[in-house]
Design an enzyme around this catalytic site. Structure first.
Site, PDB file in Angstrom:
ATOM      1  NE  ARG A  87       0.896  -6.371   6.582  1.00 49.14           N
ATOM      2  CZ  ARG A  87       0.237  -6.671   6.666  1.00 49.14           C
ATOM      3  NH1 ARG A  87      -0.226  -7.846   6.377  1.00 49.14           N
ATOM      4  NH2 ARG A  87       1.040  -7.638   8.771  1.00 49.14           N
ATOM      5  NE  ARG A 147       2.283 -11.122  10.410  1.00 43.42           N
ATOM      6  CZ  ARG A 147       2.554  -9.873  10.199  1.00 43.42           C
ATOM      7  NH1 ARG A 147       2.563  -8.587  11.499  1.00 43.42           N
ATOM      8  NH2 ARG A 147       3.237 -10.196   9.360  1.00 43.42           N
ATOM      9  CB  THR A 206       5.489  -2.075  10.578  1.00 47.25           C
ATOM     10  OG1 THR A 206       5.868  -2.561   9.295  1.00 47.25           O
ATOM     11  CG2 THR A 206       5.462  -0.515  10.771  1.00 47.25           C
ATOM     12  CG  ASP A 215      -3.171  -1.180  11.557  1.00 48.80           C
ATOM     13  OD1 ASP A 215      -3.478  -0.669  11.794  1.00 48.80           O
ATOM     14  OD2 ASP A 215      -3.722  -2.530  11.028  1.00 48.80           O
ATOM     15  CG  ASP A 241       1.787  -0.054   7.316  1.00 51.71           C
ATOM     16  OD1 ASP A 241       2.164   0.204   7.578  1.00 51.71           O
ATOM     17  OD2 ASP A 241       1.034  -1.071   6.751  1.00 51.71           O
ATOM     18  N   GLY A 292       5.490  -7.586  12.323  1.00 52.04           N
ATOM     19  CA  GLY A 292       6.498  -8.645  11.298  1.00 52.04           C
ATOM     20  C   GLY A 292       7.157  -7.414  11.855  1.00 52.04           C
ATOM     21  CG  ASP A 342       4.731  -3.086   6.066  1.00 49.07           C
ATOM     22  OD1 ASP A 342       5.374  -3.336   6.072  1.00 49.07           O
ATOM     23  OD2 ASP A 342       3.797  -3.817   6.252  1.00 49.07           O
TER      24      ASP A 342
HETATM   25  O1  F6P Z   1       4.542  -5.913   7.917  1.00 52.32           O
HETATM   26  C1  F6P Z   1       5.500  -6.690   7.505  1.00 52.32           C
HETATM   27  C2  F6P Z   1       5.457  -7.547   5.978  1.00 52.32           C
HETATM   28  O2  F6P Z   1       6.861  -7.873   6.241  1.00 52.32           O
HETATM   29  C3  F6P Z   1       5.096  -6.922   5.181  1.00 52.32           C
HETATM   30  O3  F6P Z   1       5.653  -6.301   4.714  1.00 52.32           O
HETATM   31  C4  F6P Z   1       4.744  -8.368   4.679  1.00 52.32           C
HETATM   32  O4  F6P Z   1       3.291  -8.193   3.791  1.00 52.32           O
HETATM   33  C5  F6P Z   1       4.272  -8.920   6.085  1.00 52.32           C
HETATM   34  O5  F6P Z   1       5.131  -8.404   6.688  1.00 52.32           O
HETATM   35  C6  F6P Z   1       4.823 -10.456   5.626  1.00 52.32           C
HETATM   36  O6  F6P Z   1       3.900 -10.994   6.789  1.00 52.32           O
HETATM   37  P1  F6P Z   1       4.628 -12.865   7.001  1.00 52.32           P
HETATM   38  O7  F6P Z   1       5.463 -12.642   8.422  1.00 52.32           O
HETATM   39  O8  F6P Z   1       3.187 -12.975   8.625  1.00 52.32           O
HETATM   40  O9  F6P Z   1       4.667 -13.969   6.284  1.00 52.32           O
END
Ligand code: F6P
Length: 334
Positions: free
Chosen positions: A179, A80, A133, A111, A137, A19, A135
């Protein structure tokens, strides 16, 4: 004492993965400038590990990173690629790097990015990671690049929701990202004076929500504010239950990807610039297989093996939670 510079590396590459996060561009800028100023050739890899596997790699000069310190998103693009965990896919990436004579890679992301970097490291590629990120995390670092901006965005949105909630005597449930980490929720809740915070760490208890709304009704509050992290419960359904059990009108708002965009805050720009420069320094010193981060605001390096796959959660005994309880914010675990 500063480590001696190792001169054996000439070509490095940088990618952003997972992300996107505000401040990724400032990180790229810092890496490119620090790398070129130290005599390195710096390559950009498009769309993270996907672009690496597909060979979308190009050389960057100083001008390639002009005017991006204040820009959200990532000029390199991000993606991803869960298939990167397969040896045969990662092997293609290794060959793409070898074919171009690229001797080290700086990976910016969360991560999944570290798991990719650890995989490359195990396959003989020199890697250094930078935590990017929203998050927050990532284990072993205080702050990830993008977290502060995301909190600012969430706070700005929640302040607006408070205005309308107060006008209409409503309960506002605001779902934030993160997340499985509650950091965005805790920080946003404290900064907006929320009545209840619910996160993956606290768990969800409907009775606690109802009690909080009733308590606020007892105080004659004109609005109730609940901040909740994603993946905990269906917030639209929760709004209906609050109305049903308390009579207090409720609305749910999912802030979603808006938290990932926007110009990075000064805090994120400074963090990005420091960590980007440190990543380039680690490469020049021949210190590979590590992530750069901060501890007590000082820059640290942590082995990738201690970071990859080890997510950070908020300890229910953390000081921020104690302080919030002191001023009457409830937590979903009570
Ligand atoms: O890791 C960043 C994040 O925005 C999280 O907070 C969220 O759960 C996820 O990515 C959303 O991912 P995507 O953009 O693939 O929907």
């Amino acid at each position: 004492m500063e480590k001696e510079t190792v001169k054996s590396i000439h070509k490095i590459a940088v990618l952003t993965s997972g992300g996107d996060a505000p401040g990724m561009n400032a990180t790229i800028r810092s890496i490119v400038r620090a790398g070129i100023d130290s005599g390195l050739s710096v390559y950009g890899i498009e769309d993270g590990y996907r672009g690496l596997v597909e060979g979308r790699v190009y050389e960057m000069d100083r001008n390639a990173v002009t005017n991006i310190i204040n820009r959200g998103g990532t000029i390199l693009g991000s993606a991803r690629l869960p298939e990167f965990s397969k040896d045969e896919v990662a092997q293609i990436a290794v060959e793409q790097l070898h074919n171009r004579g690229i001797e080290a890679v700086i990976t910016i992301g969360g991560d999944g990015t570290y798991r990719g970097a650890l995989k490359l490291t195990q396959m003989g590629i020199n890697c250094v990671g930078v935590p990017g990120t929203i998050d927050n995390d990532i284990a072993s670092t205080e702050f990830t690049i993008g977290f502060d901006t995301a909190v600012n965005t969430a706070v700005d949105a929640i302040d607006k929701l408070r205005d309308t909630s107060n006008s209409h005597q409503r309960c506002s449930i605001v779902e934030v990202m993160g997340r499985y980490c509650g950091d965005i929720a805790y920080a946003a809740a404290l900064a907006t004076g929320a009545d209840l915070v619910i996160t993956s760490e606290t768990g969800f208890d409907l009775n606690e929500v109802i009690d909080t709304v009733k308590r606020c009704q007892g105080h004659k509050s004109r609005h109730v504010l609940i901040v909740i992290t994603e993946h905990v419960t269906d917030v639209m359904e929760l709004a209906k239950k609050i109305k049903e059990y308390t009579g207090f009108d409720a609305r749910a708002t999912i802030l979603g990807h808006i938290q990932r965009g926007g110009s990075p805050s000064p805090f994120d720009r400074v963090l990005a610039t420091r960590l980007g420069a440190e990543a380039a320094r680690a490469i020049l010193e021949g210190d590979f297989g590590c992530m750069v981060g901060t501890k007590n605001q000082e820059i640290i390096r942590v082995p990738l093996s201690e970071v990859a796959g080890k997510l950070k959660y908020v300890d229910p005994k953390a000081s921020i939670i104690k302080e919030a309880k002191t001023i009457g914010i409830s937590f979903g675990d009570e």
